[in-house]
Design a protein around this motif. Structure first.
Motif, PDB file in Angstrom:
ATOM      1  N   LEU A  99      -0.486   2.712  -3.572  1.00  0.00           N
ATOM      2  CA  LEU A  99       0.140   1.581  -4.273  1.00  0.00           C
ATOM      3  C   LEU A  99       1.362   2.034  -5.069  1.00  0.00           C
ATOM      4  O   LEU A  99       2.394   1.354  -5.082  1.00  0.00           O
ATOM      5  N   THR A 100       1.264   3.189  -5.700  1.00  0.00           N
ATOM      6  CA  THR A 100       2.383   3.708  -6.487  1.00  0.00           C
ATOM      7  C   THR A 100       3.564   4.051  -5.585  1.00  0.00           C
ATOM      8  O   THR A 100       4.712   3.698  -5.874  1.00  0.00           O
ATOM      9  N   MET A 101       3.279   4.731  -4.452  1.00  0.00           N
ATOM     10  CA  MET A 101       4.355   5.138  -3.533  1.00  0.00           C
ATOM     11  C   MET A 101       5.048   3.938  -2.888  1.00  0.00           C
ATOM     12  O   MET A 101       6.235   3.989  -2.602  1.00  0.00           O
ATOM     13  N   SER A 102       4.298   2.850  -2.681  1.00  0.00           N
ATOM     14  CA  SER A 102       4.887   1.679  -2.017  1.00  0.00           C
ATOM     15  C   SER A 102       5.297   0.591  -2.995  1.00  0.00           C
ATOM     16  O   SER A 102       5.553  -0.541  -2.583  1.00  0.00           O
ATOM     17  N   ALA A 103       5.358   0.914  -4.269  1.00  0.00           N
ATOM     18  CA  ALA A 103       5.726  -0.045  -5.319  1.00  0.00           C
ATOM     19  C   ALA A 103       4.808  -1.268  -5.299  1.00  0.00           C
ATOM     20  O   ALA A 103       5.237  -2.405  -5.480  1.00  0.00           O
ATOM     21  N   GLY A 104       3.521  -1.037  -5.024  1.00  0.00           N
ATOM     22  CA  GLY A 104       2.531  -2.110  -5.074  1.00  0.00           C
ATOM     23  C   GLY A 104       2.448  -2.983  -3.839  1.00  0.00           C
ATOM     24  O   GLY A 104       1.737  -3.978  -3.837  1.00  0.00           O
ATOM     25  N   ARG A 105       3.187  -2.639  -2.765  1.00  0.00           N
ATOM     26  CA  ARG A 105       3.201  -3.490  -1.572  1.00  0.00           C
ATOM     27  C   ARG A 105       2.135  -3.128  -0.554  1.00  0.00           C
ATOM     28  O   ARG A 105       1.691  -3.986   0.191  1.00  0.00           O
ATOM     29  N   VAL A 106       1.736  -1.867  -0.470  1.00  0.00           N
ATOM     30  CA  VAL A 106       0.794  -1.421   0.560  1.00  0.00           C
ATOM     31  C   VAL A 106      -0.340  -0.647  -0.107  1.00  0.00           C
ATOM     32  O   VAL A 106      -0.096   0.257  -0.902  1.00  0.00           O
ATOM     33  N   ASP A 107      -1.582  -1.021   0.254  1.00  0.00           N
ATOM     34  CA  ASP A 107      -2.725  -0.275  -0.252  1.00  0.00           C
ATOM     35  C   ASP A 107      -3.534   0.266   0.926  1.00  0.00           C
ATOM     36  O   ASP A 107      -3.146   0.119   2.087  1.00  0.00           O
ATOM     37  N   ARG A 109      -6.237  -0.704   2.243  1.00  0.00           N
ATOM     38  CA  ARG A 109      -6.732  -1.729   3.165  1.00  0.00           C
ATOM     39  C   ARG A 109      -5.746  -1.982   4.287  1.00  0.00           C
ATOM     40  O   ARG A 109      -6.125  -2.148   5.441  1.00  0.00           O
ATOM     41  N   ALA A 110      -4.477  -1.997   3.957  1.00  0.00           N
ATOM     42  CA  ALA A 110      -3.459  -2.230   4.982  1.00  0.00           C
ATOM     43  C   ALA A 110      -3.488  -1.121   6.024  1.00  0.00           C
ATOM     44  O   ALA A 110      -3.379  -1.381   7.230  1.00  0.00           O
ATOM     45  N   TYR A 111      -3.655   0.114   5.584  1.00  0.00           N
ATOM     46  CA  TYR A 111      -3.712   1.241   6.524  1.00  0.00           C
ATOM     47  C   TYR A 111      -4.978   1.188   7.379  1.00  0.00           C
ATOM     48  O   TYR A 111      -4.948   1.537   8.559  1.00  0.00           O
ATOM     49  N   ILE A 112      -6.083   0.761   6.793  1.00  0.00           N
ATOM     50  CA  ILE A 112      -7.327   0.646   7.559  1.00  0.00           C
ATOM     51  C   ILE A 112      -7.169  -0.407   8.653  1.00  0.00           C
ATOM     52  O   ILE A 112      -7.522  -0.172   9.812  1.00  0.00           O
ATOM     53  N   ILE A 113      -6.628  -1.556   8.293  1.00  0.00           N
ATOM     54  CA  ILE A 113      -6.422  -2.621   9.282  1.00  0.00           C
ATOM     55  C   ILE A 113      -5.446  -2.171  10.356  1.00  0.00           C
ATOM     56  O   ILE A 113      -5.671  -2.381  11.555  1.00  0.00           O
ATOM     57  N   LEU A 114      -4.366  -1.521   9.960  1.00  0.00           N
ATOM     58  CA  LEU A 114      -3.392  -1.015  10.923  1.00  0.00           C
ATOM     59  C   LEU A 114      -4.034   0.002  11.870  1.00  0.00           C
ATOM     60  O   LEU A 114      -3.822  -0.047  13.086  1.00  0.00           O
ATOM     61  N   ALA A 115      -4.841   0.907  11.332  1.00  0.00           N
ATOM     62  CA  ALA A 115      -5.517   1.908  12.168  1.00  0.00           C
ATOM     63  C   ALA A 115      -6.464   1.245  13.163  1.00  0.00           C
ATOM     64  O   ALA A 115      -6.526   1.641  14.338  1.00  0.00           O
ATOM     65  N   LEU A 116      -7.194   0.227  12.732  1.00  0.00           N
ATOM     66  CA  LEU A 116      -8.103  -0.478  13.647  1.00  0.00           C
ATOM     67  C   LEU A 116      -7.325  -1.199  14.745  1.00  0.00           C
ATOM     68  O   LEU A 116      -7.701  -1.149  15.925  1.00  0.00           O
ATOM     69  N   LEU A 117      -6.218  -1.865  14.374  1.00  0.00           N
ATOM     70  CA  LEU A 117      -5.411  -2.575  15.368  1.00  0.00           C
ATOM     71  C   LEU A 117      -4.773  -1.606  16.364  1.00  0.00           C
ATOM     72  O   LEU A 117      -4.771  -1.856  17.576  1.00  0.00           O
ATOM     73  N   LEU A 118      -4.237  -0.497  15.879  1.00  0.00           N
ATOM     74  CA  LEU A 118      -3.640   0.499  16.779  1.00  0.00           C
ATOM     75  C   LEU A 118      -4.690   1.126  17.699  1.00  0.00           C
ATOM     76  O   LEU A 118      -4.425   1.350  18.885  1.00  0.00           O
ATOM     77  N   SER A 119      -5.863   1.382  17.158  1.00  0.00           N
ATOM     78  CA  SER A 119      -6.938   1.927  17.990  1.00  0.00           C
ATOM     79  C   SER A 119      -7.340   0.937  19.078  1.00  0.00           C
ATOM     80  O   SER A 119      -7.599   1.335  20.227  1.00  0.00           O
TER      81      SER A 119
END
Length: 154
Positions: A99-107, A109-119
Motif C-alpha cells: 500500500l505504501t509503495m503504490s500510494a494506497g492504490r494496490v494491496d 488482495r489485488a495481487y492475489i486476484i491477479l495471480a489467480l486470473l493469470l494462472s
C-alpha cells in the motif's frame, strides 16, 4: 496436576469446544487425567482427548460456558501461540508495504486476484480448461466478491 499447562481455544461452536495443549503433546497420563477431571466437572459433556494431537474436544450444550465456570486441568487462552499468528502479522506488514509503495492504490488482495486470473489464463492456454482453469477462475471470483464492500455489490 500442580503445574497447569496453557490450553488454547482453536475452535468453538455452541455445542463443541476444541482445545490444544501443545506443552503436553504425547503425554498420555496427562490427557487421561484431564479427561477424568473434565468428565467430573462437565457430566453432560462428551470428552475426547488425543495426546498425539495434543487436543481435547468437549461436546455438549454450552461447553465453553460450563468449562469457564467449572475450570479445568489447564489455563485457558483465546490467543494461540502459533506460527499462524506470526504469519498473519508478516502478511499484514507485506500488505502495508504494498500500500505504501503504490500510494494506497494496490494491496495484497489485488495481487492475489491477479495471480489467480493469470494462472487460469495459463491453464486455458495449455488446454486444461475444465478442472484447473475453471477452479482458478472460481477462486478469483470468490476473492473479488469477498473483498468487495457490500454497499457496492447492490
Amino acid at each position: 496436576m500442580a503445574d497447569l499447562p496453557q490450553a488454547y481455544v482453536v475452535h468453538e461452536t455452541p455445542t463443541r469446544l476444541r482445545l490444544k495443549i501443545p506443552a503436553r503433546r504425547h503425554d498420555k497420563a496427562y490427557f487421561g487425567e484431564a479427561s477424568r477431571i473434565l468428565a467430573e466437572k462437565l457430566p453432560a459433556a462428551r470428552i475426547d482427548a488425543n495426546p498425539v494431537t495434543a487436543s481435547i474436544l468437549i461436546s455438549g450444550p454450552d461447553s465453553s460456558r460450563l468449562l469457564i465456570e467449572n475450570g479445568g486441568p489447564f489455563r485457558i487462552s483465546l490467543e494461540p501461540e502459533s506460527q499462524v499468528g506470526a504469519l498473519g502479522q508478516q502478511l499484514q506488514a507485506l500488505n502495508q508495504r504494498l500500500l505504501t509503495m503504490s500510494a494506497g492504490r494496490v494491496d495484497a488482495r489485488a495481487y492475489i486476484i491477479l495471480a489467480l486470473l493469470l494462472s487460469a489464463m495459463f491453464q486455458i492456454a495449455r488446454g486444461r480448461v475444465f478442472a484447473p482453469a475453471v477452479t482458478l477462475l472460481w477462486y478469483a471470483g470468490e476473492a473479488i466478491r469477498a473483498w468487495t464492500p457490500e454497499e457496492t455489490r447492490r
